[in-house]
Design a protein around this motif. Structure first.
Motif, PDB file in Angstrom:
ATOM      1  N   GLN A  74       0.823  -1.211   0.000  1.00 13.69           N
ATOM      2  CA  GLN A  74       0.000   0.000   0.000  1.00 13.69           C
ATOM      3  C   GLN A  74       0.860   1.265   0.000  1.00 13.69           C
ATOM      4  O   GLN A  74       0.593   2.214  -0.746  1.00 13.69           O
ATOM      5  N   VAL A  75       1.898   1.279   0.828  1.00 18.02           N
ATOM      6  CA  VAL A  75       2.772   2.460   0.891  1.00 18.02           C
ATOM      7  C   VAL A  75       3.479   2.680  -0.444  1.00 18.02           C
ATOM      8  O   VAL A  75       3.556   3.816  -0.945  1.00 18.02           O
ATOM      9  N   LEU A  76       3.997   1.607  -1.042  1.00 19.98           N
ATOM     10  CA  LEU A  76       4.677   1.731  -2.328  1.00 19.98           C
ATOM     11  C   LEU A  76       3.716   2.210  -3.406  1.00 19.98           C
ATOM     12  O   LEU A  76       4.049   3.086  -4.222  1.00 19.98           O
ATOM     13  N   ASP A  77       2.508   1.648  -3.425  1.00 24.40           N
ATOM     14  CA  ASP A  77       1.511   2.035  -4.420  1.00 24.40           C
ATOM     15  C   ASP A  77       1.090   3.491  -4.248  1.00 24.40           C
ATOM     16  O   ASP A  77       0.866   4.206  -5.234  1.00 24.40           O
ATOM     17  N   ASN A  78       0.972   3.937  -2.995  1.00 19.82           N
ATOM     18  CA  ASN A  78       0.554   5.320  -2.738  1.00 19.82           C
ATOM     19  C   ASN A  78       1.584   6.319  -3.254  1.00 19.82           C
ATOM     20  O   ASN A  78       1.221   7.341  -3.850  1.00 19.82           O
ATOM     21  N   TYR A  79       2.864   6.022  -3.018  1.00 18.50           N
ATOM     22  CA  TYR A  79       3.899   6.944  -3.505  1.00 18.50           C
ATOM     23  C   TYR A  79       3.943   6.944  -5.026  1.00 18.50           C
ATOM     24  O   TYR A  79       4.043   8.011  -5.661  1.00 18.50           O
ATOM     25  N   LEU A  80       3.852   5.759  -5.623  1.00 19.74           N
ATOM     26  CA  LEU A  80       3.876   5.671  -7.080  1.00 19.74           C
ATOM     27  C   LEU A  80       2.686   6.421  -7.684  1.00 19.74           C
ATOM     28  O   LEU A  80       2.836   7.152  -8.677  1.00 19.74           O
ATOM     29  N   VAL A  83       3.331  10.184  -7.654  1.00 19.52           N
ATOM     30  CA  VAL A  83       4.221  10.613  -8.738  1.00 19.52           C
ATOM     31  C   VAL A  83       3.473  10.608 -10.063  1.00 19.52           C
ATOM     32  O   VAL A  83       3.574  11.548 -10.859  1.00 19.52           O
ATOM     33  N   GLN A  84       2.692   9.552 -10.297  1.00 20.80           N
ATOM     34  CA  GLN A  84       1.984   9.422 -11.566  1.00 20.80           C
ATOM     35  C   GLN A  84       0.956  10.531 -11.775  1.00 20.80           C
ATOM     36  O   GLN A  84       0.759  11.007 -12.890  1.00 20.80           O
ATOM     37  N   THR A  85       0.294  10.964 -10.700  1.00 21.31           N
ATOM     38  CA  THR A  85      -0.720  12.010 -10.832  1.00 21.31           C
ATOM     39  C   THR A  85      -0.105  13.368 -11.156  1.00 21.31           C
ATOM     40  O   THR A  85      -0.802  14.264 -11.634  1.00 21.31           O
ATOM     41  N   HIS A  86       1.198  13.519 -10.878  1.00 17.75           N
ATOM     42  CA  HIS A  86       1.869  14.773 -11.193  1.00 17.75           C
ATOM     43  C   HIS A  86       2.486  14.755 -12.594  1.00 17.75           C
ATOM     44  O   HIS A  86       3.064  15.753 -13.021  1.00 17.75           O
ATOM     45  N   ARG A  87       2.366  13.624 -13.263  1.00 16.57           N
ATOM     46  CA  ARG A  87       2.892  13.547 -14.621  1.00 16.57           C
ATOM     47  C   ARG A  87       2.046  14.440 -15.534  1.00 16.57           C
ATOM     48  O   ARG A  87       0.847  14.287 -15.632  1.00 16.57           O
ATOM     49  N   SER A  88       2.651  15.387 -16.185  1.00 15.53           N
ATOM     50  CA  SER A  88       1.922  16.319 -17.040  1.00 15.53           C
ATOM     51  C   SER A  88       1.613  15.670 -18.380  1.00 15.53           C
ATOM     52  O   SER A  88       2.018  14.543 -18.663  1.00 15.53           O
ATOM     53  N   SER A  89       0.918  16.394 -19.216  1.00 16.82           N
ATOM     54  CA  SER A  89       0.510  15.876 -20.531  1.00 16.82           C
ATOM     55  C   SER A  89       1.554  16.189 -21.593  1.00 16.82           C
ATOM     56  O   SER A  89       1.233  16.358 -22.771  1.00 16.82           O
ATOM     57  N   GLN A  90       2.817  16.265 -21.161  1.00 11.97           N
ATOM     58  CA  GLN A  90       3.883  16.530 -22.121  1.00 11.97           C
ATOM     59  C   GLN A  90       4.083  15.337 -23.038  1.00 11.97           C
ATOM     60  O   GLN A  90       3.632  14.239 -22.749  1.00 11.97           O
ATOM     61  N   VAL A  91       4.756  15.549 -24.155  1.00 13.64           N
ATOM     62  CA  VAL A  91       5.022  14.471 -25.104  1.00 13.64           C
ATOM     63  C   VAL A  91       5.891  13.431 -24.430  1.00 13.64           C
ATOM     64  O   VAL A  91       6.912  13.761 -23.832  1.00 13.64           O
ATOM     65  N   LEU A 199      10.981   3.713 -12.130  1.00 18.08           N
ATOM     66  CA  LEU A 199      10.311   3.779 -10.830  1.00 18.08           C
ATOM     67  C   LEU A 199       9.120   2.833 -10.778  1.00 18.08           C
ATOM     68  O   LEU A 199       8.920   2.110  -9.793  1.00 18.08           O
ATOM     69  N   GLU A 200       8.340   2.797 -11.829  1.00 15.07           N
ATOM     70  CA  GLU A 200       7.163   1.913 -11.877  1.00 15.07           C
ATOM     71  C   GLU A 200       7.568   0.455 -11.787  1.00 15.07           C
ATOM     72  O   GLU A 200       6.952  -0.325 -11.051  1.00 15.07           O
TER      73      GLU A 200
END
Length: 208
Positions: A74-80, A83-91, A199-200
């Motif tokens: 759970q802790v590992l999934d929460n951190y991942l 990070v993923q939610t902050h990934r922008s829509s860049q190319v 990281l994933e």
């Protein structure tokens, strides 16, 4: 703090041993399987129990331990996920498009003498521990979240963390050494980017 706990070599080995068995193990079992002195195991188990990472149960005169796998995952999934939610829509970068092959985290060989399984940590497992060690620092954890938003150069990071350039460079180079970030030079500036795939692979495959 969670990654700091995992960055210790003996604690990491104990977690892996418990994570890849369904049996509850005593200190002697862990010592034999991990080739770790019993005195060191007791000290590390005390830390893991305090953080509710392992669960203990006394049977007769022995104490047996099991991994609280749900909490670890759970802790590992929460951190991942953070990070993923902050990934922008860049190319997507080449790293995001490419897939990284990782061998099983632990290679196991059985020895029939005492019916114990001797665990041998693979290179991929060592790499995961190195990643946890790099993430043991709060600034480096936050840096990955910042880099998930966009590629950044050192001075940008300095302003956000209120740190001097040599300190930020040291943190970024440590992340680069374990393969979590990459860099490219553009004009006179060096830009850093998150290697999200690495990281994933490390967090989503650990103990799964």
């Amino acid at each position: 703090r969670f990654f700091r706990i995992f960055s210790n070599k003996n604690r990491f080995k104990i977690i892996e041993i418990l994570g890849y068995t369904n049996d509850a193990l005593c200190v002697g079992d862990l010592a034999r399987r991990g080739n770790i002195p019993m005195s060191k195991i007791s000290d590390q188990l005390m830390v893991l129990r305090k953080e509710d990472i392992v669960i203990s149960e006394k049977k007769s005169t022995k104490v047996f331990y099991k991994l609280n796998k749900e909490k670890v995952v759970q802790v590992l999934d929460n951190y991942l996920a953070l990070v993923q939610t902050h990934r922008s829509s860049q190319v997507p970068s080449a790293d995001q498009q490419a897939s990284v092959e990782m061998r099983p985290l632990v290679s196991i060989s059985a020895r029939e003498t005492t019916q114990d399984i001797q665990y041998e940590v693979s290179e991929s497992s060592e790499h995961v521990r190195d990643i946890f060690a790099a993430l043991a620092n709060e600034t480096r954890c936050e840096a990955l979240i910042r880099l998930a938003e966009k590629d950044q150069f050192v001075n940008e990071m300095c302003e956000k963390f209120y740190l001097e350039q040599p300190t930020v460079s040291l943190h970024l180079n440590m992340l680069k050494r374990v393969g979590l970030v990459d860099s490219r030079k553009k004009s006179l500036k060096v830009y850093y980017n998150l290697k999200l795939n690495t990281l994933e692979k490390a967090l989503s495959s650990f103990l799964r």
